[in-house]
Design a protein around this motif. Structure first.
Motif, mmCIF file in Angstrom:
data_model
loop_
_atom_site.group_PDB
_atom_site.id
_atom_site.type_symbol
_atom_site.label_atom_id
_atom_site.label_comp_id
_atom_site.label_asym_id
_atom_site.label_seq_id
_atom_site.Cartn_x
_atom_site.Cartn_y
_atom_site.Cartn_z
ATOM 1 N N TRP A 272 0.842 -1.192 0.000
ATOM 2 C CA TRP A 272 0.000 0.000 0.000
ATOM 3 C C TRP A 272 0.878 1.243 0.000
ATOM 4 C CZ3 TRP A 272 -4.900 0.507 -1.158
ATOM 5 C CH2 TRP A 272 -5.766 -0.567 -0.975
ATOM 6 N N ILE A 273 0.494 2.228 -0.811
ATOM 7 C CA ILE A 273 1.219 3.500 -0.911
ATOM 8 C C ILE A 273 0.239 4.639 -0.675
ATOM 9 C CG2 ILE A 273 2.407 5.077 -2.505
ATOM 10 C CD1 ILE A 273 3.647 2.619 -3.819
ATOM 11 N N TYR A 310 -6.852 15.840 -0.698
ATOM 12 C CA TYR A 310 -7.311 14.796 -1.628
ATOM 13 C C TYR A 310 -6.853 13.471 -1.033
ATOM 14 C CZ TYR A 310 -8.689 12.805 -6.141
ATOM 15 O OH TYR A 310 -9.327 12.105 -7.142
ATOM 16 N N THR A 311 -7.771 12.657 -0.585
ATOM 17 C CA THR A 311 -7.428 11.398 0.058
ATOM 18 C C THR A 311 -7.236 10.326 -1.009
ATOM 19 O OG1 THR A 311 -8.905 12.082 1.852
ATOM 20 C CG2 THR A 311 -8.006 9.851 1.948
ATOM 21 N N PHE A 312 -6.065 9.645 -0.998
ATOM 22 C CA PHE A 312 -5.728 8.777 -2.122
ATOM 23 C C PHE A 312 -4.694 7.749 -1.675
ATOM 24 C CE2 PHE A 312 -3.914 9.066 -6.768
ATOM 25 C CZ PHE A 312 -4.397 7.797 -7.036
ATOM 26 N N VAL A 313 -5.007 6.475 -1.826
ATOM 27 C CA VAL A 313 -4.045 5.403 -1.576
ATOM 28 C C VAL A 313 -4.146 4.391 -2.719
ATOM 29 C CG1 VAL A 313 -4.037 5.642 0.944
ATOM 30 C CG2 VAL A 313 -5.681 4.087 -0.147
ATOM 31 N N ILE A 314 -3.038 3.747 -3.027
ATOM 32 C CA ILE A 314 -3.027 2.713 -4.068
ATOM 33 C C ILE A 314 -2.328 1.475 -3.536
ATOM 34 C CG2 ILE A 314 -3.116 4.285 -6.039
ATOM 35 C CD1 ILE A 314 -0.069 3.968 -6.313
ATOM 36 N N LYS A 315 -2.688 0.331 -4.104
ATOM 37 C CA LYS A 315 -2.013 -0.922 -3.791
ATOM 38 C C LYS A 315 -1.324 -1.415 -5.061
ATOM 39 C CE LYS A 315 -2.736 -5.271 -1.263
ATOM 40 N NZ LYS A 315 -3.745 -6.189 -0.680
ATOM 41 N N ILE A 316 -0.045 -1.788 -4.945
ATOM 42 C CA ILE A 316 0.712 -2.257 -6.092
ATOM 43 C C ILE A 316 1.366 -3.595 -5.772
ATOM 44 C CG2 ILE A 316 1.206 0.133 -6.769
ATOM 45 C CD1 ILE A 316 4.151 -0.387 -5.896
ATOM 46 N N ILE A 322 -0.833 -1.654 -10.681
ATOM 47 C CA ILE A 322 -1.807 -1.084 -9.763
ATOM 48 C C ILE A 322 -2.906 -2.107 -9.498
ATOM 49 C CG2 ILE A 322 -3.325 0.864 -9.294
ATOM 50 C CD1 ILE A 322 -0.366 1.604 -9.712
ATOM 51 N N LEU A 323 -3.055 -2.526 -8.250
ATOM 52 C CA LEU A 323 -4.033 -3.536 -7.873
ATOM 53 C C LEU A 323 -5.312 -2.935 -7.301
ATOM 54 C CD1 LEU A 323 -1.591 -6.046 -6.133
ATOM 55 C CD2 LEU A 323 -2.281 -5.984 -8.545
ATOM 56 N N GLU A 324 -5.173 -1.856 -6.551
ATOM 57 C CA GLU A 324 -6.332 -1.142 -6.008
ATOM 58 C C GLU A 324 -6.057 0.350 -6.070
ATOM 59 O OE1 GLU A 324 -8.569 -2.537 -2.536
ATOM 60 O OE2 GLU A 324 -7.137 -4.204 -2.368
ATOM 61 N N ASN A 325 -7.116 1.119 -6.303
ATOM 62 C CA ASN A 325 -7.043 2.570 -6.439
ATOM 63 C C ASN A 325 -8.209 3.152 -5.665
ATOM 64 O OD1 ASN A 325 -7.115 5.279 -7.449
ATOM 65 N ND2 ASN A 325 -8.348 4.586 -9.200
ATOM 66 N N LEU A 326 -7.937 3.699 -4.471
ATOM 67 C CA LEU A 326 -8.996 4.171 -3.576
ATOM 68 C C LEU A 326 -8.835 5.671 -3.344
ATOM 69 C CD1 LEU A 326 -8.840 1.324 -0.896
ATOM 70 C CD2 LEU A 326 -10.137 1.358 -3.031
ATOM 71 N N GLN A 327 -9.915 6.419 -3.577
ATOM 72 C CA GLN A 327 -9.833 7.873 -3.484
ATOM 73 C C GLN A 327 -11.048 8.460 -2.774
ATOM 74 O OE1 GLN A 327 -8.914 9.772 -7.287
ATOM 75 N NE2 GLN A 327 -7.970 7.882 -8.058
ATOM 76 N N ALA A 364 -16.552 -2.389 2.452
ATOM 77 C CA ALA A 364 -16.548 -1.241 1.526
ATOM 78 C C ALA A 364 -15.509 -1.408 0.434
ATOM 79 C CB ALA A 364 -16.280 0.052 2.295
ATOM 80 N N ARG A 365 -14.621 -2.388 0.589
ATOM 81 C CA ARG A 365 -13.603 -2.635 -0.435
ATOM 82 C C ARG A 365 -14.145 -3.630 -1.452
ATOM 83 N NH1 ARG A 365 -8.232 -4.438 2.423
ATOM 84 N NH2 ARG A 365 -7.550 -4.485 0.234
ATOM 85 N N LYS A 366 -14.033 -3.290 -2.724
ATOM 86 C CA LYS A 366 -14.558 -4.152 -3.777
ATOM 87 C C LYS A 366 -13.655 -5.363 -3.962
ATOM 88 C CE LYS A 366 -16.923 -0.497 -6.307
ATOM 89 N NZ LYS A 366 -16.998 0.273 -7.557
#
Length: 366
Positions: A272-273, A310-316, A322-327, A364-366
């Motif tokens: 997670w980043i 701007y709330t933003f995290v990604i999973k790689i 990019i595996l997940e993109n949550l904003q 809440a996570r798809k």
């Protein structure tokens, strides 16, 4: 009227002289930004973080810059006061584990239960399972001071890798972690580095250098690679830890639409980043004009580029896919530095400035 005009003229000349000549602490360097990928494709705008729930920090604490999960299931976080807190994710019950008397940022447990702490003001610490706090490095073994220890992780062989975000703008002497980071990004002189501490020899050496605000670090599950977030270049690099090509760098993510902060490895081997803020259009436009950036540095702080909401995290994965993109575009949780997962699948977000921890329910996570 003539007197008024003269006074106005003097004021204009004085302002011009100030903007052109007043000494500033930064020495901006010319650089060329990688074009932004934009909020499209793998970074498409969304509101996946709209369901965030919040757990206030106790006693007026704020700035839970990093969160790691202990073997006891509690969330451990480093806050602005210098304390490391252990928080029950269900009740919110909070215990102060230790106080470093600095500004702890990145924290991580090793496989023996020792907590390693990157303290921006003081250097690299460890906290043993019996509560003994030990300062291991406030400078490298060749005498170079560590001015901005930022994030930390431990390799399977026991070596501890941590970032020294800026050797030019130490956090303690430049108004704190956020103010110092903005100075470093404005200057863009590639002075950040990654250090490695060897517990066997007690030596701290330079592993990599030439980075613009070296930030998050995380060792891959197999110990073959080290991931590093280079905040000032909107990039994620992968360094080899293998004997045959130790230190070789590969850029696995570039052109991020924001500034990457922490990177945390999860049990599934992915990472997670946190994207702490969107890119500054003004900063990118002035990248190749050191003169203009020097003038901007003379403006009041309220007129200079700073972090945006701007709330933003990604999973790689380890290859940068990019595996997940949550904003959450409104930035309801400000300056999100990173994310980690609780055993039940809930996602925990950390922040540089918030007085609370944010938790995304697993459903809440798809």
């Amino acid at each position: 009227m003539k007197t008024i005009l003269k006074l106005i003229g003097v004021a204009v000349l004085s302002l011009g002289a100030y903007l052109l000549l007043w000494p500033v602490s930064v020495d901006p360097q010319s650089w060329t930004p990688t074009p932004s990928a934009g909020y499209v494709g793998p970074f498409e705008r969304n509101t996946e973080l709209a369901a965030l729930e919040f757990l206030p920090l106790a006693d007026g604490e704020y700035g839970p810059e990093d969160v790691t999960i202990g073997a006891d299931g509690r969330m451990y976080t480093a806050v602005h006061s210098g304390r490391i807190l252990a928080i029950d994710p269900e009740s919110g019950a909070t215990e102060t584990i230790v106080e470093t008397k600095g500004r702890p940022l990145g924290i991580e447990f090793d496989d023996k239960g020792t907590l390693w702490i990157a303290d921006a003001y003081r250097g690299l610490f460890s906290l043993s399972t019996d509560g003994e706090l030990t300062l291991h490095a406030s400078e490298t073994s060749d005498g170079s001071p560590i001015l901005y220890a930022d994030d930390v992780d431990i390799a399977p062989d026991g070596r501890v890798y941590f970032s020294d975000a800026s050797t030019r703008f130490g956090a303690e002497n430049n108004g704190g972690t956020l103010a110092a980071s903005l100075l470093d990004l404005m200057e863009h002189s590639d002075n950040g580095r990654i250090l490695v501490f060897d517990p066997q020899s007690g030596e701290t050496s330079v592993f990599a250098e030439g980075l613009t605000f070296a930030n998050g670090v995380a060792v891959s599950a197999d110990g073959r690679y080290l991931l590093v977030n280079e905040t000032g270049s909107y990039a994620v690099h992968r360094y080899s830890l293998q004997e045959t090509d130790y230190g070789r760098r590969t850029t696995i993510v570039s052109g991020l639409p924001g500034f990457p902060d922490n990177v945390n490895r999860m049990n599934d081997g992915n990472f997670w980043i946190g994207i702490v803020s969107p890119r500054s259009e003004a900063l990118d436009e002035l990248a190749e004009s050191p003169f203009s950036r020097r003038i901007v540095s003379r403006l009041p702080a309220s007129m200079r580029p700073t972090a945006q909401l701007y709330t933003f995290v990604i999973k790689i994965d380890v290859d940068g896919s990019i595996l997940e993109n949550l904003q959450e575009p409104s930035g309801a949780y400000a300056t999100a530095t990173g994310a980690t997962e609780l055993p039940d699948g809930r996602l925990v977000l950390s922040s540089l400035t918030e007085p609370r921890i944010a938790i995304l329910p697993a459903m809440a996570r798809k």
